[in-house]
Write a protein that holds these residues in place. Structure first.
Motif, PDB file in Angstrom:
ATOM      1  N   TYR A 166      39.356  -2.953-124.631  1.00  0.00           N
ATOM      2  CA  TYR A 166      38.582  -2.225-124.251  1.00  0.00           C
ATOM      3  C   TYR A 166      37.137  -2.394-124.681  1.00  0.00           C
ATOM      4  O   TYR A 166      35.967  -2.550-123.986  1.00  0.00           O
ATOM      5  CB  TYR A 166      38.622  -0.717-124.750  1.00  0.00           C
ATOM      6  N   LEU A 172      39.309   3.272-121.973  1.00  0.00           N
ATOM      7  CA  LEU A 172      39.674   3.247-123.469  1.00  0.00           C
ATOM      8  C   LEU A 172      41.208   3.621-123.313  1.00  0.00           C
ATOM      9  O   LEU A 172      42.074   2.985-123.918  1.00  0.00           O
ATOM     10  CB  LEU A 172      39.129   4.059-124.485  1.00  0.00           C
ATOM     11  N   PHE A 173      41.310   4.829-122.782  1.00  0.00           N
ATOM     12  CA  PHE A 173      42.615   5.263-122.628  1.00  0.00           C
ATOM     13  C   PHE A 173      43.538   4.528-121.832  1.00  0.00           C
ATOM     14  O   PHE A 173      44.583   4.484-121.831  1.00  0.00           O
ATOM     15  CB  PHE A 173      42.609   6.751-122.133  1.00  0.00           C
ATOM     16  N   PHE A 207      30.293   8.815-126.523  1.00  0.00           N
ATOM     17  CA  PHE A 207      31.110   8.654-125.663  1.00  0.00           C
ATOM     18  C   PHE A 207      30.789   9.645-124.393  1.00  0.00           C
ATOM     19  O   PHE A 207      30.852  10.743-124.505  1.00  0.00           O
ATOM     20  CB  PHE A 207      32.518   9.121-126.184  1.00  0.00           C
ATOM     21  N   THR A 208      31.065   9.015-123.267  1.00  0.00           N
ATOM     22  CA  THR A 208      31.241   9.931-121.981  1.00  0.00           C
ATOM     23  C   THR A 208      32.515   9.567-121.318  1.00  0.00           C
ATOM     24  O   THR A 208      33.285   8.645-121.708  1.00  0.00           O
ATOM     25  CB  THR A 208      29.783   9.396-120.913  1.00  0.00           C
ATOM     26  N   PHE A 209      32.945  10.240-120.448  1.00  0.00           N
ATOM     27  CA  PHE A 209      34.074   9.917-119.855  1.00  0.00           C
ATOM     28  C   PHE A 209      34.333   8.608-119.108  1.00  0.00           C
ATOM     29  O   PHE A 209      35.080   8.251-119.136  1.00  0.00           O
ATOM     30  CB  PHE A 209      34.229  11.152-118.753  1.00  0.00           C
ATOM     31  N   LYS A 233      32.970   6.004-120.235  1.00  0.00           N
ATOM     32  CA  LYS A 233      33.537   5.023-121.352  1.00  0.00           C
ATOM     33  C   LYS A 233      34.946   5.372-121.867  1.00  0.00           C
ATOM     34  O   LYS A 233      35.521   4.612-122.408  1.00  0.00           O
ATOM     35  CB  LYS A 233      32.547   5.139-122.382  1.00  0.00           C
ATOM     36  N   ILE A 234      35.246   6.717-122.082  1.00  0.00           N
ATOM     37  CA  ILE A 234      36.533   7.061-122.914  1.00  0.00           C
ATOM     38  C   ILE A 234      37.687   6.673-121.793  1.00  0.00           C
ATOM     39  O   ILE A 234      38.809   6.324-122.346  1.00  0.00           O
ATOM     40  CB  ILE A 234      36.437   8.445-123.102  1.00  0.00           C
ATOM     41  N   LYS A 235      37.358   6.894-120.249  1.00  0.00           N
ATOM     42  CA  LYS A 235      38.655   6.636-119.672  1.00  0.00           C
ATOM     43  C   LYS A 235      39.144   5.256-119.516  1.00  0.00           C
ATOM     44  O   LYS A 235      40.199   5.040-119.724  1.00  0.00           O
ATOM     45  CB  LYS A 235      38.117   7.003-118.004  1.00  0.00           C
TER      46      LYS A 235
END
Length: 156
Positions: free
Chosen positions: A66, A10-11, A2-4, A6-8
């Motif tokens: 997502y 998701l959130f 996960f990178t930011f 990809k995670i942003k």
């Protein structure tokens, strides 16, 4: 990994899903107080179960959306549009049922929601099977909600 980047998303996806649930709950008034005063069909859970289950379902829905969002597969935009439509339809049901106490209209609305959830689940499955599987508990819960809604409508 996960990178930011990809995670942003998701959130954001989980926040949108949970936010839809929160808005519908707020617009519905005091749904758990009203639920306690309604006819309780066989298998009706206690009121505290609903916020717990819906929170889990909204999180699963957000994760599923997502997974579709980050894929580059054909049909992604259409599937996400269908997801957004069913999410909006979902937001209206508590208002019809609890806010306006229109139990029969809410039941018909729930049938529309069930159809849209099924179509969304099918599209998500076609694009990325795990995303479709994540919507299965939601689909089953809407069937159960339909059972409760129908029996309450009959007895009101």
């Amino acid at each position: 990994m996960f990178t930011f980047r990809k995670i942003k998303p998701l959130f954001i996806s989980m926040a949108v899903s949970l936010g839809a649930g929160l808005v519908s709950w707020l617009l519905a008034g005091h749904p758990m107080e009203q639920y306690a005063s309604l006819y309780q069909p066989p298998l009706a859970p206690p009121g505290w179960v609903f916020p717990v289950v819906w929170t889990a379902l909204y999180l699963l829905m957000g994760i599923a959306a997502y997974q579709i969002y980050i894929t580059n597969r054909m049909g992604r935009e259409g599937a996400l549009t269908l997801y957004a439509v069913q999410l909006l339809i979902n937001m209206v049901w508590p208002v019809l049922f609890f806010g306006f106490q229109e139990y029969w209209l809410a039941f018909l609305w729930l049938l529309l929601l069930l159809t849209l959830v099924f179509l969304t689940m099918r599209e998500f499955w076609r694009i990325k099977p795990p995303a479709g599987v994540l919507l299965l508990p939601y689909f089953l819960w809407v069937i159960f909600a339909g059972y409760l809604n129908l029996l309450i409508a009959i007895h009101m």
